[in-house]
Motif scaffolding. Structure first.
Motif, PDB file in Angstrom:
ATOM      1  N   ALA A 137      30.598  38.154  47.574  1.00  0.00           N
ATOM      2  CA  ALA A 137      30.482  38.475  46.146  1.00  0.00           C
ATOM      3  C   ALA A 137      31.611  39.409  45.706  1.00  0.00           C
ATOM      4  CB  ALA A 137      29.120  39.100  45.858  1.00  0.00           C
ATOM      5  N   ASP A 138      31.915  40.415  46.524  1.00  0.00           N
ATOM      6  CA  ASP A 138      33.005  41.334  46.171  1.00  0.00           C
ATOM      7  C   ASP A 138      34.347  40.609  46.141  1.00  0.00           C
ATOM      8  OD1 ASP A 138      31.249  43.414  45.927  1.00  0.00           O
ATOM      9  OD2 ASP A 138      31.559  44.170  47.957  1.00  0.00           O
ATOM     10  N   GLU A 139      34.541  39.678  47.059  1.00  0.00           N
ATOM     11  CA  GLU A 139      35.790  38.925  47.062  1.00  0.00           C
ATOM     12  C   GLU A 139      35.901  38.061  45.809  1.00  0.00           C
ATOM     13  OE1 GLU A 139      36.516  36.763  50.612  1.00  0.00           O
ATOM     14  OE2 GLU A 139      35.834  38.356  51.940  1.00  0.00           O
ATOM     15  N   TYR A 140      34.766  37.510  45.358  1.00  0.00           N
ATOM     16  CA  TYR A 140      34.789  36.706  44.136  1.00  0.00           C
ATOM     17  C   TYR A 140      35.156  37.579  42.931  1.00  0.00           C
ATOM     18  CZ  TYR A 140      33.184  33.636  40.385  1.00  0.00           C
ATOM     19  OH  TYR A 140      33.111  32.871  39.248  1.00  0.00           O
ATOM     20  N   THR A 141      34.581  38.776  42.880  1.00  0.00           N
ATOM     21  CA  THR A 141      34.937  39.696  41.796  1.00  0.00           C
ATOM     22  C   THR A 141      36.428  40.030  41.839  1.00  0.00           C
ATOM     23  OG1 THR A 141      32.701  40.635  41.832  1.00  0.00           O
ATOM     24  CG2 THR A 141      34.439  41.956  40.817  1.00  0.00           C
ATOM     25  N   ASP A 142      36.935  40.302  43.042  1.00  0.00           N
ATOM     26  CA  ASP A 142      38.369  40.557  43.180  1.00  0.00           C
ATOM     27  C   ASP A 142      39.191  39.342  42.769  1.00  0.00           C
ATOM     28  OD1 ASP A 142      38.046  43.133  44.055  1.00  0.00           O
ATOM     29  OD2 ASP A 142      38.014  42.605  46.168  1.00  0.00           O
ATOM     30  N   LEU A 143      38.661  38.156  43.060  1.00  0.00           N
ATOM     31  CA  LEU A 143      39.379  36.933  42.705  1.00  0.00           C
ATOM     32  C   LEU A 143      39.506  36.795  41.191  1.00  0.00           C
ATOM     33  CD1 LEU A 143      40.614  34.448  44.132  1.00  0.00           C
ATOM     34  CD2 LEU A 143      38.448  33.278  43.764  1.00  0.00           C
ATOM     35  N   VAL A 144      38.405  37.087  40.473  1.00  0.00           N
ATOM     36  CA  VAL A 144      38.449  37.008  39.006  1.00  0.00           C
ATOM     37  C   VAL A 144      39.375  38.085  38.437  1.00  0.00           C
ATOM     38  CG1 VAL A 144      37.067  37.169  36.917  1.00  0.00           C
ATOM     39  CG2 VAL A 144      36.147  36.002  38.913  1.00  0.00           C
ATOM     40  N   GLN A 145      39.200  39.307  38.903  1.00  0.00           N
ATOM     41  CA  GLN A 145      40.053  40.388  38.403  1.00  0.00           C
ATOM     42  C   GLN A 145      41.521  40.143  38.753  1.00  0.00           C
ATOM     43  OE1 GLN A 145      38.473  44.060  39.910  1.00  0.00           O
ATOM     44  NE2 GLN A 145      36.529  43.868  38.813  1.00  0.00           N
ATOM     45  N   GLY A 146      41.755  39.665  39.971  1.00  0.00           N
ATOM     46  CA  GLY A 146      43.132  39.353  40.352  1.00  0.00           C
ATOM     47  C   GLY A 146      43.716  38.214  39.538  1.00  0.00           C
ATOM     48  N   GLY A 147      42.844  37.281  39.073  1.00  0.00           N
ATOM     49  CA  GLY A 147      43.327  36.213  38.211  1.00  0.00           C
ATOM     50  C   GLY A 147      43.887  36.737  36.901  1.00  0.00           C
ATOM     51  N   PHE A 148      43.200  37.715  36.298  1.00  0.00           N
ATOM     52  CA  PHE A 148      43.718  38.302  35.066  1.00  0.00           C
ATOM     53  C   PHE A 148      44.983  39.111  35.335  1.00  0.00           C
ATOM     54  CE2 PHE A 148      39.455  37.475  33.346  1.00  0.00           C
ATOM     55  CZ  PHE A 148      39.813  36.947  32.119  1.00  0.00           C
ATOM     56  N   GLN A 149      45.012  39.790  36.478  1.00  0.00           N
ATOM     57  CA  GLN A 149      46.234  40.526  36.823  1.00  0.00           C
ATOM     58  C   GLN A 149      47.417  39.570  36.936  1.00  0.00           C
ATOM     59  OE1 GLN A 149      46.439  43.835  37.246  1.00  0.00           O
ATOM     60  NE2 GLN A 149      48.483  44.073  38.116  1.00  0.00           N
ATOM     61  N   GLU A 150      47.205  38.464  37.617  1.00  0.00           N
ATOM     62  CA  GLU A 150      48.282  37.487  37.780  1.00  0.00           C
ATOM     63  C   GLU A 150      48.622  36.812  36.452  1.00  0.00           C
ATOM     64  OE1 GLU A 150      49.316  33.581  40.570  1.00  0.00           O
ATOM     65  OE2 GLU A 150      47.363  34.591  40.704  1.00  0.00           O
ATOM     66  N   LEU A 151      47.591  36.547  35.621  1.00  0.00           N
ATOM     67  CA  LEU A 151      47.841  35.919  34.318  1.00  0.00           C
ATOM     68  C   LEU A 151      48.758  36.788  33.457  1.00  0.00           C
ATOM     69  CD1 LEU A 151      47.212  33.814  32.083  1.00  0.00           C
ATOM     70  CD2 LEU A 151      45.228  35.240  31.490  1.00  0.00           C
ATOM     71  N   PHE A 152      48.401  38.045  33.318  1.00  0.00           N
ATOM     72  CA  PHE A 152      49.223  38.923  32.471  1.00  0.00           C
ATOM     73  C   PHE A 152      50.591  39.169  33.092  1.00  0.00           C
ATOM     74  CE2 PHE A 152      44.908  40.371  30.982  1.00  0.00           C
ATOM     75  CZ  PHE A 152      45.030  39.809  29.717  1.00  0.00           C
ATOM     76  N   THR A 153      50.647  39.233  34.409  1.00  0.00           N
ATOM     77  CA  THR A 153      51.943  39.403  35.067  1.00  0.00           C
ATOM     78  C   THR A 153      52.840  38.199  34.812  1.00  0.00           C
ATOM     79  OG1 THR A 153      50.911  40.760  36.794  1.00  0.00           O
ATOM     80  CG2 THR A 153      53.077  39.849  37.255  1.00  0.00           C
ATOM     81  N   ASN A 154      52.257  36.991  34.879  1.00  0.00           N
ATOM     82  CA  ASN A 154      53.039  35.785  34.599  1.00  0.00           C
ATOM     83  C   ASN A 154      53.504  35.747  33.145  1.00  0.00           C
ATOM     84  OD1 ASN A 154      52.746  34.869  37.218  1.00  0.00           O
ATOM     85  ND2 ASN A 154      50.937  33.650  36.783  1.00  0.00           N
ATOM     86  N   LEU A 155      52.633  36.184  32.232  1.00  0.00           N
ATOM     87  CA  LEU A 155      53.041  36.216  30.828  1.00  0.00           C
ATOM     88  C   LEU A 155      54.194  37.186  30.609  1.00  0.00           C
ATOM     89  CD1 LEU A 155      49.633  36.077  28.899  1.00  0.00           C
ATOM     90  CD2 LEU A 155      51.339  34.273  29.150  1.00  0.00           C
ATOM     91  N   ILE A 156      54.095  38.348  31.262  1.00  0.00           N
ATOM     92  CA  ILE A 156      55.192  39.323  31.134  1.00  0.00           C
ATOM     93  C   ILE A 156      56.483  38.741  31.692  1.00  0.00           C
ATOM     94  CG2 ILE A 156      56.005  41.573  31.931  1.00  0.00           C
ATOM     95  CD1 ILE A 156      53.060  42.489  31.881  1.00  0.00           C
ATOM     96  N   ASP A 157      56.399  38.078  32.852  1.00  0.00           N
ATOM     97  CA  ASP A 157      57.595  37.456  33.426  1.00  0.00           C
ATOM     98  C   ASP A 157      58.118  36.341  32.517  1.00  0.00           C
ATOM     99  OD1 ASP A 157      57.308  39.146  35.572  1.00  0.00           O
ATOM    100  OD2 ASP A 157      56.278  37.685  36.835  1.00  0.00           O
ATOM    101  N   HIS A 158      57.202  35.579  31.919  1.00  0.00           N
ATOM    102  CA  HIS A 158      57.626  34.510  31.018  1.00  0.00           C
ATOM    103  C   HIS A 158      58.314  35.080  29.781  1.00  0.00           C
ATOM    104  CE1 HIS A 158      57.659  30.579  29.161  1.00  0.00           C
ATOM    105  NE2 HIS A 158      56.980  31.027  28.108  1.00  0.00           N
TER     106      HIS A 158
END
Length: 753
Positions: free
Chosen positions: A422-443
């Protein structure tokens, strides 16, 4: 009471006897031992002389008399108890004595009888040895004949074995045939290559036929399971591997795939009944089926094309759990539950990744349509930058909310599948937003680096890779929106719906760091806005360079009109104003400030130059003197702040573009050499640009000073610096304005016609 008194009396008697015979207990010794006795009086090593001397020395006379009386009483008590004990057990003593006497008499007669018996046994043994010796040869002969008879029977059975086997097969007595063959197998192995060769060959051929019939019987689904199990048992008796009849999973199910799992389980049950000892082989051939099943499951849960919603995944997970539970009951050693959990985890991870990738694609798609915002040939009015910004903002917020709702539904309705991670799933969701915003910044950074100049209006629709200044401005405002609104809202939702979580990475940093994202977004927004200003300033500078570098200023005639360059420059600035008005607030208007750039002529000096311009060339020394004064005052004057801190308002953007453009204008003029007509043309154009540009910027004084710098630069580079007077400048400017207004009035009439 009587019984209790008798027990107490018996106990006292035993204590007295024990004390008398020296084996009394410590309790009895302590009862009769005086407190000052050196050693117990009833012990075997009692020293009477020492005891008496000790009493005489340590004990007073009155206590000695008391002790004497006590000992006399004890002696009388002991005598009476002993006498009572003797009288009470006298009869028992007499009986014991008589019994011992009789036993002694009987034992003496028994010894004689035992001697006689031993002699008789010795005689019988001798006779028996004689009989055995006389019958030994006959017994050996009989045993040899019995062995020969048994061998002959086996040989007779071996010769008749083929006939027996044929008879059993014809009558389908397969059990009897296997029994006969198995019983004759030792003889056939021992003598099958010599005397019984033909018999062995016939028997093996018959047994081969029997084995084929048994194998066919096992494969025949119409035969009952007990009969097929019996055939397997017979094959095992014949030392033939029965499991070769079913070597793959194809034997476990038919072609009907309607409910292949139930069919597989039914066939597995039948297989176990037919092959009781084939559990390992069943597990081995079932592994292929399990591999194909989980391969199909992974393909259905992780489709390469299309997108599965959380509701569809939950239905698939429930069906997977039911199927795996049914199979796990029959195959607990196959680790099906672990493989199912692994398949679910992989599907969830891929689903989360795909959700964020799709959201990233949607956001980027909402940004690409900005490139098509201006369509001259389109009948529909083009969308404004504000509309595109609202579309991008709505895409980010609504898309993020949809992703969160989808992943939340997956977590709530499939909680049992997330128990271990369950904790890994939470990290997966939170990490998804981290990666999303990071990709947008790079874009955004990539688009900023790939920005190009605004193409001409006559160009057709631009390619998706072309980055216009309008797109850069929109990205800048979108970065600020993400920083101020989107990221805080998403952070709040993530913290509410997906609390907790572990630490990702070797550094143990959180999966989602909003402060870091906001800092990057703020920096990216400022870079994009500065890039927008730079691009627009470059576009305006291109117009200025062409206008300054193209003419031959040494042969230029006196000005009679204002060149189109000024209108083009004002149009470029007007387009910039139209863009920023849609997205940025107006901003504060600054108070009047008098900042003179280095080497500039102040407003009073430049006005003086303009007023004296109508005078003849005889005033040239005076102009030269004014220029010299300006050069002397240059180190002491203030600078015009061209590059200031980024501000998100219209006035800052337009002011910075205008200042950069006028600075380019000045530098280009410094590289040219003018005659009187060229210098006056530059003076006229500066006079024409002065009022429109002052109305667009936050500080009108800056425009006035920088235009004066342009005029001063032209004055320095002029061979005959005779400026136009103010009246002539105003007359030419008014004529230009009247001509422009009439052209604007005629344009709607022509369009209506």
């Amino acid at each position: 009471m009587v019984v209790k008194e008798q027990d107490e009396k018996s106990n006292n008697l035993r204590e007295l006897l024990s004390s008398f015979y020296g084996s009394g207990s410590s309790d009895s010794e302590s009862r009769f031992e005086p407190p000052d006795a050196l050693q117990g009086i009833d012990l075997p090593n009692f020293d009477s002389d020492r005891y008496i001397s000790s009493l005489l020395v340590k004990t007073p006379l009155d206590r000695l008399r008391d002790r004497h009386v006590e000992m006399a009483a004890e002696i009388k008590t002991l005598d009476s108890d002993i006498q009572f004990l003797v009288y009470e057990n006298y009869n028992k003593f007499i009986s014991a004595t008589d019994t011992i006497r009789r036993m002694k008499e009987n034992v003496s007669g028994m010894e004689l009888e035992m001697d006689q018996l031993l002699k008789m046994v010795t005689i019988v043994r001798g006779e028996s040895d004689g009989v055995n010796a006389s019958l030994c040869k006959r017994r050996e002969r009989i045993e040899e004949l019995n062995r020969t008879r048994s061998l002959l029977r086996q040989i007779q059975f071996a010769f008749s074995l083929p006939h027996r086997l044929r008879k059993c097969i014809n009558t389908e007595n397969y059990v009897g045939a296997a029994k006969y063959y198995y019983g004759s197998l030792p003889i056939l192995k021992a003598y099958g290559q010599s005397s019984f060769r033909k018999c062995k060959e016939e028997s093996d051929a018959i047994i081969s036929t029997l084995i084929k019939r048994l194998q066919a019987k096992i494969k025949d689904r119409s035969v009952l399971l007990p009969a097929r199990a019996q055939a397997v048992s017979l094959l095992q008796q014949l030392k033939h591997p029965a499991l070769e009849t079913s070597t793959s999973r194809k034997e476990l199910h038919t072609e009907d795939e309607k409910d292949f799992i139930q069919e597989f389980l039914d066939e597995s049950v039948k297989f176990r009944e037919i092959f009781p000892n084939g559990e390992d082989h069943l597990l081995h051939i079932s592994t292929e089926f399990f591999d194909d099943y989980f391969k199909t499951v992974n393909l259905s849960l992780q489709p390469d094309s299309g997108e599965m919603l959380a509701a569809e995944l939950n239905i698939s997970f429930r069906q997977l759990l039911l199927d795996v539970s049914r199979m796990n009951e029959l195959f607990p050693r196959a680790n099906l539950l672990d493989r199912a959990s692994e398949a679910v985890e992989n599907a969830v991870r891929k689903h989360v990744t795909k959700q964020f990738n799709c959201l990233n694609i949607r956001i980027k798609a909402s940004l690409r349509i900005t490139d098509l915002s201006r369509k001259p040939d389109s009948q529909q009015p083009p969308k404004t930058l504000k509309a595109f910004l609202e579309i991008a903002q709505k895409t980010i917020i609504d898309g993020s909310l949809e992703v969160l709702q989808d992943l939340k539904e997956l977590l709530v309705k499939s909680k049992s599948y997330f128990a271990r991670w369950a904790d890994e799933y939470t990290d997966l969701v939170q990490g998804g937003f981290q990666e999303l915003f990071t990709n947008l910044i790079d874009h955004f950074g990539f688009l900023c680096a790939q920005s190009v100049e605004t193409p001409p209006q006559s160009d057709e629709s631009q390619s998706a890779q072309t980055v216009t200044p309008s797109l850069i401005l929109l990205l800048s405002l979108l970065s600020i929106y993400l920083y101020q609104t989107a990221v805080p809202q998403i952070t709040e939702l993530v913290g509410t719906w997906f609390p907790g979580g572990g630490a990702m990475g070797s550094e143990g940093r959180p999966a989602f760091v909003p402060s870091e994202i906001c800092r990057f977004l703020n920096t990216t927004g400022e870079k994009l806005l500065q890039q927008y200003v730079d691009v627009q300033a470059r576009n305006c500078s291109v117009v200025v360079r062409k206008a300054v570098n193209t003419p031959n200023w040494l042969e230029y005639k006196e000005p009679s009109n204002i060149r189109s360059f000024s209108d083009l420059l004002l149009q470029e600035v007007g387009r910039i104003q139209a863009d920023v008005q849609q997205l940025l607030p107006l901003g504060p208007t600054r108070a009047y400030r008098h900042k003179i750039t280095f080497g500039s002529v102040g407003p009073s000096q430049s006005a003086s130059v303009r007023q004296d311009g109508h005078r003849s060339a005889s005033n040239l020394p005076k102009v030269r003197s004014q220029l010299l004064e300006r050069d002397v005052a240059r180190p002491l004057t203030e600078k015009v702040e061209i590059f200031t801190k980024v501000e998100y308002n219209q006035l800052w953007v337009i002011s910075t573009v205008v200042k950069m453009t006028l600075k380019t204008f000045e530098e280009c003029v410094r590289l040219q050499t003018f005659n009187r007509g060229g210098y006056q043309q530059i003076q006229l154009e500066c006079h024409y640009l002065r009022e429109p540009l002052q109305n667009l910027v936050d500080d009108a004084t800056v425009v006035e000073v920088m235009l004066d710098e342009v005029c001063s630069a032209a004055l320095e580079r002029c061979r005959d610096p005779v400026p136009l007077d103010t009246v002539a400048l105003d007359r030419l400017v008014q004529a230009k304005k009247a001509k422009t207004e009439s052209a604007e009035e005629e344009a709607p009439a022509q369009i209506g016609a």
